[in-house]
Design a protein around this motif. Structure first.
Motif, short mmCIF file in Angstrom:
data_model
loop_
_atom_site.label_atom_id
_atom_site.label_comp_id
_atom_site.label_asym_id
_atom_site.label_seq_id
_atom_site.Cartn_x
_atom_site.Cartn_y
_atom_site.Cartn_z
N ARG A 64 0.82 -1.22 0.00
CA ARG A 64 0.00 0.00 0.00
C ARG A 64 0.85 1.26 0.00
N LYS A 65 2.14 1.09 0.10
CA LYS A 65 3.07 2.23 0.20
C LYS A 65 2.62 3.17 1.35
N SER A 66 2.26 2.55 2.48
CA SER A 66 1.85 3.35 3.63
C SER A 66 3.05 4.11 4.18
N GLU A 67 2.76 5.00 5.12
CA GLU A 67 3.84 5.79 5.71
C GLU A 67 4.84 4.84 6.40
N GLY A 68 6.10 5.04 6.12
CA GLY A 68 7.13 4.20 6.71
C GLY A 68 7.25 2.84 6.04
N TRP A 69 6.80 2.72 4.77
CA TRP A 69 6.85 1.42 4.08
C TRP A 69 8.28 0.95 3.84
N ASN A 70 9.20 1.93 3.74
CA ASN A 70 10.60 1.53 3.51
C ASN A 70 11.17 0.76 4.70
N TYR A 71 10.73 1.14 5.93
CA TYR A 71 11.17 0.38 7.11
C TYR A 71 10.59 -1.03 7.10
N ALA A 72 9.34 -1.12 6.64
CA ALA A 72 8.70 -2.43 6.55
C ALA A 72 9.45 -3.32 5.56
N LEU A 73 9.94 -2.69 4.49
CA LEU A 73 10.72 -3.44 3.49
C LEU A 73 12.01 -3.99 4.10
N ILE A 74 12.64 -3.16 4.94
CA ILE A 74 13.87 -3.61 5.62
C ILE A 74 13.56 -4.78 6.55
N VAL A 75 12.40 -4.70 7.23
CA VAL A 75 11.99 -5.79 8.13
C VAL A 75 11.84 -7.09 7.35
N ILE A 76 11.15 -7.01 6.20
CA ILE A 76 10.93 -8.23 5.39
C ILE A 76 12.26 -8.77 4.88
N GLY A 77 13.11 -7.86 4.39
CA GLY A 77 14.43 -8.28 3.88
C GLY A 77 15.26 -8.96 4.96
N SER A 78 15.28 -8.34 6.15
CA SER A 78 16.06 -8.90 7.26
C SER A 78 15.53 -10.26 7.67
N MET A 79 14.20 -10.35 7.70
CA MET A 79 13.58 -11.62 8.11
C MET A 79 13.95 -12.73 7.12
N LEU A 80 13.84 -12.42 5.83
CA LEU A 80 14.16 -13.43 4.81
C LEU A 80 15.63 -13.82 4.88
N LEU A 81 16.50 -12.82 5.06
CA LEU A 81 17.94 -13.09 5.14
C LEU A 81 18.25 -14.04 6.30
N MET A 82 17.67 -13.74 7.46
CA MET A 82 17.92 -14.59 8.62
C MET A 82 17.35 -15.99 8.43
N LEU A 83 16.20 -16.07 7.76
CA LEU A 83 15.59 -17.38 7.50
C LEU A 83 16.50 -18.22 6.60
N VAL A 84 16.99 -17.58 5.52
CA VAL A 84 17.84 -18.30 4.57
C VAL A 84 19.12 -18.76 5.25
N ILE A 85 19.76 -17.83 5.96
CA ILE A 85 21.02 -18.18 6.64
C ILE A 85 20.78 -19.24 7.72
N GLY A 86 19.70 -19.06 8.45
CA GLY A 86 19.38 -20.01 9.52
C GLY A 86 19.15 -21.41 8.99
N PHE A 87 18.31 -21.52 7.97
CA PHE A 87 17.99 -22.85 7.43
C PHE A 87 19.22 -23.48 6.76
N SER A 88 20.03 -22.64 6.07
CA SER A 88 21.22 -23.21 5.41
C SER A 88 22.22 -23.70 6.46
N SER A 89 22.32 -22.96 7.58
CA SER A 89 23.24 -23.39 8.65
C SER A 89 22.77 -24.71 9.26
N VAL A 90 21.46 -24.82 9.44
CA VAL A 90 20.91 -26.06 10.02
C VAL A 90 21.10 -27.22 9.03
N TYR A 91 20.87 -26.92 7.74
CA TYR A 91 21.05 -27.96 6.70
C TYR A 91 22.50 -28.45 6.69
N HIS A 92 23.43 -27.47 6.76
CA HIS A 92 24.85 -27.80 6.78
C HIS A 92 25.19 -28.62 8.04
#
Lengths: 225, 427
Positions: A64-92
Motif C-alpha cells: 500500500r506504500k503506507s507511511e514508513g513502508w521503507n522500514y517495513a521493506l527492511i523488516v521483510i528483507g532482514s527476516m528473509l535473510l535470517m531465515l535463509v542463513i538459519g535454514f542453510s546453517s541447520v542444513y549444513h
C-alpha cells in the motif's frame, strides 16, 4: 458461548493451578503439568503466528506504500535473510553432523557480528537515559525531591569503592563513612520500602486472580469493556 | 668317666629350679625394665590397630515415611557413632544405603558429614516398602559395621500440611474479597482513594485526540502467562473503548505473539462495545519480535516517527523500561506507566507523568470499570493489608524482645520462633 467457554477454561485452569500448590499430586499436580505442556505447545506454534503476523503487516505496508513502508521493506528483507542463513546453517549442520551454531557457520556469524552488537547498542543507550532521567529526578524542587537528592548522593558516593579509601589516604578519616551510610540506606529504608511494595503486589495479584477465576473480571476477553 | 644319669630326679628338677631362679632374679632386679618392655609391646600393638581404627557403628537407625509428600520421600535418622563426637573422633561421615524389602542388596543413596544424624531420601515409589542401612566411615577409609533400619512403606498424603498457614491466610484474604464483592452487589457505597494515574487516563486520551496524534500502548514484554500482562490487557480494554469513543487511534506493538492475539481480541471487543467496530484496525496491533532490545528499537522507532501524544506502559518490564520512558519523554508524550517489577518502578517514576505502583496496576481495571463487584474486591484486598500490617508489628515486637540478635528474653524467644515459622516461611 464465545465468552463463556474462555471464562470456563480460565476458571478451571486458575483453580487447578491454585489448588496444585497445596495438593501437588494427582489429579491437580498432573493437571498442572498438562496445562504447562499445553502452554509450551501453544507457545511453539505462536512463534510461527508471530512471524506470519509481522510478515503480513509489513507486506501490506509495502504494497500500500503506507507511511514508513521503507522500514517495513527492511523488516521483510532482514527476516528473509535470517531465515535463509538459519535454514542453510541447520542444513549444513545436519549434513556434517555438527552444531548449527558452530564458529564459521553463517548463523553464528550473524549472531556474533550483527545481532549481538545491535542488542548491546540498544542496551548501552540505557546509560545515557539514566543520566538524563537522574538529572530531572534529582532537581530539588520540593522537600521530597530534596530528600531523594540527598539519599541518592549518599548511595552513589557510597557505592564508589574508592572514595572511602581515598579519604582515609588523604587523612580525612572522619568523613570515610559513605559506604556505611549507603549500606544502611539500602539495607533498611530501601528494603522496607521494597517489601511494602512486594506485599501490595502479592495482595493485588491474589485479588486480581480471584476476579479472573470467578469471572468478575472479563475485560481481557472483551466482556463488559 | 661315667656320665650322670639324666633320668635321675635331680636332673629333672634342676633345670626347672634354675629357670624359676632366673625368672625371680629378673623380676626382683629390674621390674621397671620389664614393665617398660611390656608397655613398648603394648604401644606397638596399639599402633598397629590405629593404622586402620574401625569406628563404632551408628545405632538405632529409624526410617519413617515423610509427612505431607506424594509418597516419594522417607526420613532416615540414627544415633551418631560413639566415635563421632567422642571416643576415637575419627568418623568423617555416614553412608546411607537403601533396598526394597524384597531385594537382598543395599544400594548407596547418599552420604552425610559427621555429626549429622538424618537424611531425607527422595525419588521413591509410592506404596513400596524400603529398608535403610547406615555405616560410619573415616578419612582413612575404614568403615564401621552396618546398622539396619526398620522397614517403611511410603504413603501419599492428600494435602501439603506444611502450607497450612498459607492456606489459612489465603482463605482469610479470599474470603474478605468474596465478602466485600457480595456486599458491593447489594449496593453498599464504597470509598476508594483516588489514584492520580488512573484519573489521568481519560485526560491523556482526550489530549491525543485533540492533537490528532495516536496513542501507544505497551502491555509489558512478557507473555500471557504473566498476571501483569493480563492486568495490562484489562486496562487496554478500557483505554481502547475510550479511544474508540473519541475516534482516536491506538498502536499496540507486542513482544509476544500470544499477547498480540489477546490484544487484538481485546481491542476489537472494546471497539465493538463502543459501537465503532468500523474504526478498528487490526494492523495497529502487531507482533514485533521476541528479542528484548530488538523490540525496544522497534518501539523507539514508532515513537520517534509517529510521535504518539500518549504512551501507556502497563505490564512487566525490565531494562527497557527507562529506554522506552525516556524516549517517550523526549517526544513530549503524556506517559502513564505501571508495573509490579520493583526494580523498574524508580525509572518509571523518574521519567513518566504518572506511575501505578505495584498493586495499583492490578487495581486499575476494577477502578476504571466502576463496577461495584470489582471495587468490592479492592476492599477485600485491604483486609489483607491489615493482616500484613498486624503481622509486621507483632513480628517486630517479638523479634526485638525474643530473637537472639535482640534482647533474647526467653519468654518471647519461643513465641518469636513460632511466629517466624508461620509468617517467615519456616526456620
Amino acid at each position: 458461548m464465545k465468552r463463556e467457554i474462555p471464562l470456563l477454561i480460565t476458571s478451571i485452569a486458575g483453580i487447578v493451578f491454585a489448588v496444585s500448590f497445596f495438593i501437588p499430586h494427582w489429579p491437580f499436580g498432573d493437571a498442572e503439568n498438562i496445562f504447562g505442556d499445553w502452554m509450551s505447545v501453544v507457545s511453539a506454534f505462536a512463534i510461527w503466528l508471530g512471524m506470519f503476523n509481522l510478515a503480513e503487516v509489513s507486506l501490506r505496508k509495502v504494497i500500500r506504500k503506507s507511511e514508513g513502508w521503507n522500514y517495513a521493506l527492511i523488516v521483510i528483507g532482514s527476516m528473509l535473510l535470517m531465515l535463509v542463513i538459519g535454514f542453510s546453517s541447520v542444513y549444513h549442520a545436519i549434513n556434517t553432523d555438527t552444531p548449527h551454531m558452530d564458529p564459521g557457520t553463517g548463523l553464528k556469524w550473524m549472531y556474533d557480528y550483527v545481532f549481538s552488537p545491535l542488542s548491546a547498542t540498544m542496551f548501552a543507550m540505557l546509560a545515557f537515559f539514566v543520566a538524563s532521567a537522574s538529572y530531572r529526578a534529582f532537581r530539588a524542587r520540593s522537600l521530597e525531591a530534596t530528600l531523594l537528592l540527598v539519599t541518592a548522593f549518599f548511595v552513589m558516593v557510597g557505592r564508589v569503592p574508592l572514595l572511602d579509601p581515598i579519604l582515609v589516604w588523604a587523612g580525612i578519616t572522619d568523613f570515610a563513612f559513605f559506604s556505611a551510610v549507603a549500606d544502611w540506606i539500602m539495607t533498611y529504608p530501601n528494603a522496607a520500602g521494597q517489601r511494602a511494595i512486594m506485599i501490595g503486589i502479592a495482595l493485588g495479584i491474589t485479588s486480581s486472580s480471584l476476579r479472573i477465576i470467578l469471572g468478575i473480571e472479563r475485560s481481557h476477553i472483551g466482556g463488559d469493556a | 668317666m661315667s656320665q650322670p644319669n639324666q633320668n635321675s630326679p635331680f636332673c629333672k628338677i634342676f633345670p626347672t629350679l634354675l629357670s624359676a631362679l632366673f625368672l625371680f632374679t629378673i623380676l626382683a632386679s629390674s621390674p621397671k625394665t620389664l614393665f617398660a618392655q611390656d608397655a613398648e609391646t603394648s604401644v606397638i600393638d596399639s599402633t598397629l590397630e590405629n593404622l586402620v581404627p574401625i569406628p563404632a557403628r551408628p545405632a538405632n537407625v529409624k526410617a519413617k515415611d515423610h509427612v505431607y509428600d506424594i509418597g516419594e520421600k522417607v526420613d532416615v535418622s540414627w544415633e551418631l557413632s560413639p566415635d563421632d563426637t567422642t571416643g576415637l573422633r575419627n568418623v568423617v561421615g555416614y553412608i546411607i544405603s537403601r533396598r526394597l524389602d524384597t531385594a537382598s542388596d543395599f544400594d548407596s543413596v547418599g552420604a552425610v558429614f559427621s555429626r549429622i544424624a538424618s537424611l531425607t531420601d527422595i525419588g521413591l515409589t509410592k506404596g513400596e516398602s524400603y529398608q535403610y542401612a547406615v555405616t560410619a566411615y573415616t578419612s582413612a577409609g575404614a568403615v564401621s559395621e552396618t546398622s539396619v533400619s526398620n522397614s517403611v512403606t511410603t504413603e501419599q498424603e492428600w494435602f501439603d500440611g506444611d502450607k497450612f498457614w498459607q492456606v489459612l491466610l489465603l482463605v482469610i484474604i479470599a474470603g474478605s474479597v468474596a465478602y466485600f464483592i457480595y456486599h458491593a452487589k447489594k449496593g453498599k457505597p464504597m470509598f476508594l482513594r483516588k489514584i492520580a494515574g488512573l484519573q489521568a487516563v481519560e485526560e491523556a486520551i482526550g489530549r491525543a485526540t485533540e492533537m490528532g496524534r495516536p496513542i501507544l500502548f505497551i502491555p509489558g514484554i512478557h507473555d500471557m502467562d504473566d498476571v501483569q500482562t493480563i492486568a495490562g490487557m484489562t486496562i487496554l480494554a478500557k483505554v481502547a473503548k475510550q479511544v474508540a469513543e473519541y475516534e482516536s487511534r491506538i498502536f499496540v506493538p507486542t513482544r509476544a505473539s500470544l499477547a498480540m492475539t489477546a490484544a487484538r481480541e481485546t481491542v476489537r471487543e472494546a471497539y465493538m462495545t463502543a459501537g465503532r467496530i468500523d474504526a478498528y484496525r487490526s494492523d495497529d496491533i502487531y507482533y514485533v519480535t521476541d528479542e528484548q532490545f530488538g523490540y525496544v528499537a522497534a518501539v523507539n522507532g514508532i515513537m520517534t516517527r509517529d510521535k504518539p501524544a500518549t504512551c501507556f506502559y502497563l505490564g512487566a518490564f525490565f531494562a527497557e523500561s527507562l529506554i522506552l520512558a525516556e524516549t517517550g519523554n523526549s517526544i513530549g508524550a503524556i506517559q502513564i506507566a505501571g508495573t509490579a517489577m520493583p526494580a523498574q518502578l524508580p525509572f518509571f517514576v523518574a521519567a513518566c507523568d504518572y506511575t501505578l505502583i505495584g498493586e495499583e496496576l492490578f487495581a486499575a481495571s476494577a477502578y476504571l470499570s466502576e463496577d461495584p463487584k470489582q471495587m468490592g474486591s479492592l476492599k477485600g484486598q485491604d483486609v489483607g493489608k491489615v493482616v500484613a500490617m498486624a503481622a509486621i508489628l507483632i513480628g517486630a515486637v517479638l523479634a526485638t524482645l525474643g530473637s537472639e540478635e535482640g534482647m533474647n528474653i526467653e519468654t518471647f524467644n519461643s513465641a518469636f520462633h513460632a511466629f517466624w515459622g508461620v509468617f517467615g516461611g519456616g526456620e
